[in-house]
Motif scaffolding. Structure first.
Motif, PDB file in Angstrom:
ATOM      1  N   THR A   1      12.600  -9.123  27.938  1.00 17.65           N
ATOM      2  CA  THR A   1      11.530  -8.425  28.668  1.00 17.65           C
ATOM      3  C   THR A   1      10.174  -8.978  28.254  1.00 17.65           C
ATOM      4  N   ASP A   2       9.360  -9.317  29.251  1.00 16.40           N
ATOM      5  CA  ASP A   2       7.999  -9.810  28.971  1.00 16.40           C
ATOM      6  C   ASP A   2       6.979  -8.899  29.627  1.00 16.40           C
ATOM      7  N   ILE A   3       5.973  -8.550  28.856  1.00 17.68           N
ATOM      8  CA  ILE A   3       4.878  -7.735  29.395  1.00 17.68           C
ATOM      9  C   ILE A   3       3.610  -8.584  29.331  1.00 17.68           C
ATOM     10  N   GLU A   4       2.943  -8.691  30.459  1.00 13.09           N
ATOM     11  CA  GLU A   4       1.666  -9.412  30.456  1.00 13.09           C
ATOM     12  C   GLU A   4       0.559  -8.410  30.813  1.00 13.09           C
ATOM     13  N   PRO A   5      -0.204  -7.964  29.819  1.00 13.86           N
ATOM     14  CA  PRO A   5      -1.247  -6.970  30.111  1.00 13.86           C
ATOM     15  C   PRO A   5      -2.333  -7.561  31.016  1.00 13.86           C
ATOM     16  N   LEU A   6      -2.737  -6.798  32.013  1.00 13.57           N
ATOM     17  CA  LEU A   6      -3.813  -7.223  32.902  1.00 13.57           C
ATOM     18  C   LEU A   6      -5.046  -6.342  32.700  1.00 13.57           C
ATOM     19  N   HIS A   7      -4.902  -5.427  31.740  1.00 13.75           N
ATOM     20  CA  HIS A   7      -5.996  -4.496  31.437  1.00 13.75           C
ATOM     21  C   HIS A   7      -5.937  -4.213  29.945  1.00 13.75           C
ATOM     22  N   ASN A   8      -7.106  -3.991  29.330  1.00 15.20           N
ATOM     23  CA  ASN A   8      -7.096  -3.817  27.861  1.00 15.20           C
ATOM     24  C   ASN A   8      -6.505  -2.486  27.390  1.00 15.20           C
ATOM     25  N   LYS A   9      -6.213  -1.577  28.327  1.00 13.69           N
ATOM     26  CA  LYS A   9      -5.575  -0.312  27.922  1.00 13.69           C
ATOM     27  C   LYS A   9      -4.060  -0.481  27.746  1.00 13.69           C
ATOM     28  N   VAL A  10      -3.530  -1.624  28.161  1.00 12.29           N
ATOM     29  CA  VAL A  10      -2.086  -1.862  28.056  1.00 12.29           C
ATOM     30  C   VAL A  10      -1.771  -2.580  26.748  1.00 12.29           C
ATOM     31  N   GLY A  11      -0.800  -2.040  26.030  1.00 15.48           N
ATOM     32  CA  GLY A  11      -0.420  -2.630  24.746  1.00 15.48           C
ATOM     33  C   GLY A  11       0.913  -3.352  24.835  1.00 15.48           C
TER      34      GLY A  11
ATOM     35  N   LEU B   1       5.265  -3.850  24.348  1.00 14.04           N
ATOM     36  CA  LEU B   1       6.495  -3.247  24.859  1.00 14.04           C
ATOM     37  C   LEU B   1       6.990  -2.211  23.859  1.00 14.04           C
ATOM     38  N   ASN B   2       7.388  -1.054  24.357  1.00 11.84           N
ATOM     39  CA  ASN B   2       7.907   0.004  23.490  1.00 11.84           C
ATOM     40  C   ASN B   2       9.439   0.024  23.583  1.00 11.84           C
ATOM     41  N   VAL B   3       9.953   0.203  24.791  1.00 12.38           N
ATOM     42  CA  VAL B   3      11.416   0.241  24.996  1.00 12.38           C
ATOM     43  C   VAL B   3      11.748  -0.485  26.296  1.00 12.38           C
ATOM     44  N   SER B   4      12.806  -1.262  26.257  1.00 14.49           N
ATOM     45  CA  SER B   4      13.346  -1.835  27.484  1.00 14.49           C
ATOM     46  C   SER B   4      14.859  -1.812  27.331  1.00 14.49           C
ATOM     47  N   THR B   5      15.501  -0.936  28.094  1.00 13.57           N
ATOM     48  CA  THR B   5      16.940  -0.743  27.871  1.00 13.57           C
ATOM     49  C   THR B   5      17.672  -0.363  29.154  1.00 13.57           C
ATOM     50  N   SER B   6      18.927  -0.736  29.213  1.00 12.93           N
ATOM     51  CA  SER B   6      19.752  -0.262  30.334  1.00 12.93           C
ATOM     52  C   SER B   6      20.133   1.175  30.040  1.00 12.93           C
ATOM     53  N   THR B   7      20.258   1.962  31.094  1.00 11.83           N
ATOM     54  CA  THR B   7      20.628   3.369  30.941  1.00 11.83           C
ATOM     55  C   THR B   7      21.801   3.663  31.865  1.00 11.83           C
ATOM     56  N   SER B   8      22.304   4.897  31.804  1.00 11.97           N
ATOM     57  CA  SER B   8      23.446   5.249  32.654  1.00 11.97           C
ATOM     58  C   SER B   8      23.064   5.202  34.129  1.00 11.97           C
ATOM     59  N   TYR B   9      21.754   5.365  34.409  1.00 11.81           N
ATOM     60  CA  TYR B   9      21.312   5.383  35.807  1.00 11.81           C
ATOM     61  C   TYR B   9      20.649   4.081  36.248  1.00 11.81           C
ATOM     62  N   GLY B  10      20.395   3.171  35.338  1.00 10.79           N
ATOM     63  CA  GLY B  10      19.738   1.927  35.736  1.00 10.79           C
ATOM     64  C   GLY B  10      19.049   1.250  34.568  1.00 10.79           C
ATOM     65  N   TRP B  11      17.720   1.144  34.666  1.00  5.29           N
ATOM     66  CA  TRP B  11      16.950   0.478  33.606  1.00  5.29           C
ATOM     67  C   TRP B  11      15.691   1.290  33.315  1.00  5.29           C
ATOM     68  N   THR B  12      15.330   1.363  32.041  1.00  5.48           N
ATOM     69  CA  THR B  12      14.115   2.087  31.653  1.00  5.48           C
ATOM     70  C   THR B  12      13.213   1.181  30.829  1.00  5.48           C
ATOM     71  N   LEU B  13      11.940   1.277  31.147  1.00  7.76           N
ATOM     72  CA  LEU B  13      10.945   0.493  30.413  1.00  7.76           C
ATOM     73  C   LEU B  13       9.849   1.434  29.928  1.00  7.76           C
ATOM     74  N   ARG B  14       9.473   1.318  28.670  1.00  7.12           N
ATOM     75  CA  ARG B  14       8.315   2.059  28.168  1.00  7.12           C
ATOM     76  C   ARG B  14       7.316   1.046  27.630  1.00  7.12           C
ATOM     77  N   VAL B  15       6.068   1.197  28.069  1.00  5.24           N
ATOM     78  CA  VAL B  15       5.016   0.274  27.642  1.00  5.24           C
ATOM     79  C   VAL B  15       3.930   1.088  26.940  1.00  5.24           C
ATOM     80  N   ASN B  16       3.520   0.619  25.774  1.00  2.44           N
ATOM     81  CA  ASN B  16       2.462   1.324  25.022  1.00  2.44           C
ATOM     82  C   ASN B  16       1.125   1.162  25.743  1.00  2.44           C
ATOM     83  N   ILE B  17       0.399   2.246  25.808  1.00  8.90           N
ATOM     84  CA  ILE B  17      -0.922   2.200  26.453  1.00  8.90           C
ATOM     85  C   ILE B  17      -1.919   3.003  25.599  1.00  8.90           C
TER      86      ILE B  17
END
Lengths: 148, 383
Positions: free
Chosen positions: A118-128, A130-146
């Protein structure tokens, strides 16, 4: 006075006996009553927060949740935002996200769900980071620190 | 010096012991079968009957022999082992591992245990939410059911929960019985205040971080239940802490000292249960007229709940978990289960019968699910 204490003690002991006898048959009802209490919900730091925006795409659904800054008595300056892909999502996800819907893109995300790189490219300084990137029972979940 | 000698504590005659067991026999049968016995599945029937008969045999022996702790410890230790077996088997079947993943946390699928309760109180008051990635109601070990079970048990049994309900305490208790005599005798009993310091620390850190810090960093029982997948340095350190605390406080120190050191020195819920010991109707009393101040009770107490001063005062301290070890050890029958308000040395039989019924019923029903599951799994493995 001693006699009153003795009667009170024995009465309380029998009340304890009754409580334990009704505990297991009544557990379902007691638990449901407790679950209705206003504080009986999971903190957004764990659930990921409420859904703020969702988009139905062919075969899958994409959701952006409200940013989570929850602290003990006031909001924190640092938090995260959660994104969910539900259903038959593409093997490689590449998207530009505007999580606060202000018209400005906040970050670009690329996920290879096979590896799962997983790659995160911040386009704003409020974006930090990657927190979590994982497959789940329903699909995929991503958490990004802000931050605020 | 106390030696582990057999001390005769006369129980009840056979007929009377059977009569006292009958209500437990009937009520546990009702609870274990849900009132609708189904004997169609042979393995399940064998598991049910083994659990049911085993439990009632222990209860009968408590009445017949007059010993409490000896038979309580059997069900208590089996409960701890079977609960760990149940959890591990479920996790290995579902996840192929004892560890839980980030997905399990994100989806709030972590089984809840009572040790989280002290950490969720302050955040619940301020944020109106629970700081644990579990389910509020429904599913395995949901938050509501576990809170209700603990709340009523601690109200009625006080710290008795630590010896008659806690599915972790059996680990400490079991290891504390490995040696006949302690190799480590001199442990200051002031360490028994340590759980209050741990409670304060974890309650405050959990409130500030909104993370159940004890579960996240300190719980020794993660080593025998489930823990975070080791994916980086932080999770590696956590796993190291869990295993070290389990090895030190649950295995090594109890084996060497014959004391339940994890329960005495670390458990924050034990500290909360100590406070609720003030409310419970049941207690341990000492009949000063019968006591010869031999202090065998002080020596055998696994939780540092009795001191010579307590013996002179005629009652156990609030740290008492009512395990009954001191009662079994007393040659003069001076120390006994009692009810608050009832003077020491009076109504001994009535108080013991009532306490045993309440506490044994709780552990029997609470533990029955995991014990039956374990028996059934072992039967499936063998046949």
């Amino acid at each position: 006075m001693k006699r009153i204490g003795k009667i009170a003690g024995i009465t309380w002991a029998f009340a304890g006996l009754i409580l334990i006898i009704i505990l297991f048959p009544g557990l379902n009802g007691f638990s449901r009553a407790l679950a209705k209490m206003p504080f009986m919900k999971i903190n957004p730091n764990y659930t990921g927060g409420e859904i703020a925006f969702s988009d139905s795409l062919p075969g899958y659904k994409f959701e952006i949740r409200k940013p989570v800054f929850d602290g003990l008595w006031k909001e924190r300056t640092h938090g995260f935002v959660q994104l969910d892909w539900r259903g038959d999502f593409p093997e490689k996800i590449s998207d530009t996200i505007d999580f606060d819907r202000d018209g400005c893109n906040d970050f670009r995300v690329t996920i290879d769900t096979k590896t799962p790189e997983t790659d995160i490219e911040p386009l704003h300084n409020k974006v930090g980071s990657l927190n979590v990137s994982t497959s789940t029972s329903y699909g995929w979940t991503l958490r990004v620190n802000i931050s605020k | 010096m106390y030696k582990d000698q057999t001390i005769s504590t006369p129980g009840k005659p056979l007929g009377k012991a059977l009569l006292y067991t009958l209500p437990m026999f009937l009520i546990t049968f009702m609870f274990l079968t849900g009132g609708r016995p189904d004997f169609t599945d042979t393995t399940q029937t064998v598991a049910l009957l083994t659990t049911f008969m085993g439990m009632n045999l222990l209860y009968f022996l408590m009445h017949f022999t007059g010993k409490t702790d000896r038979y309580r410890a059997v069900i208590f230790i089996i409960f701890a082992l079977s609960l760990s077996f149940t959890l591990i088997k479920n996790m290995v079947e579902i996840r192929n591992s004892m560890s839980f993943s980030q997905a399990d946390i994100v989806e709030c699928k972590i089984p809840f245990c009572h040790l989280v309760i002290p950490m969720m109180i302050i955040p619940a008051a301020f944020t109106k939410s629970i700081i644990f990635p579990g389910t509020i109601i429904g599913g395995f070990a949901d938050i509501s059911s576990m809170v209700v079970l603990w709340l009523i048990a601690t109200l009625v049994l006080g710290r008795g929960f630590c010896s008659w309900g806690c599915f972790y305490g059996g680990w400490d208790d079991g290891f504390s019985r490995f040696r006949k005599r302690p190799a480590l005798r001199k442990i200051s009993d002031s360490w028994k205040w340590m759980p209050f310091a741990v409670l304060l620390m974890v309650a405050l850190t959990a409130a500030l971080t909104l993370i159940p810090t004890y579960c996240d960093w300190m719980c020794p029982f993660k080593a025998v239940t489930e823990f975070e997948q080791v994916t980086n340095l932080e999770s590696g350190v956590k796993a190291g802490v869990f295993i070290s605390l389990f090895g030190g406080l649950v295995v090594a120190l109890p084996v060497m000292s014959r004391k339940r050191t994890q329960c005495s020195f670390l458990c924050p819920l034990g500290a909360v249960n100590t406070v609720s010991n003030k409310v419970t109707p049941f207690t341990i009393k000492i009949d000063k007229t019968a006591c010869n101040e031999c202090y065998k009770c002080v020596e055998v107490c696994p939780l540092f709940a009795l001191t010579p001063d307590d013996v002179k005062r005629g009652k156990a301290s609030v740290f008492c978990s009512k395990c009954g070890k001191c009662v079994d050890a007393c040659t003069k029958k001076a120390i006994h289960f009692g009810i608050k308000g009832v003077p020491a040395g009076t109504m001994k039989g009535f108080s013991r019968n009532l306490f045993l019924f309440v506490s044994f019923l709780f552990i029997a029903v609470f533990s029955s699910g995991s014990i039956m599951f374990t028996v059934r799994s072992l039967l499936n493995l063998i046949f």
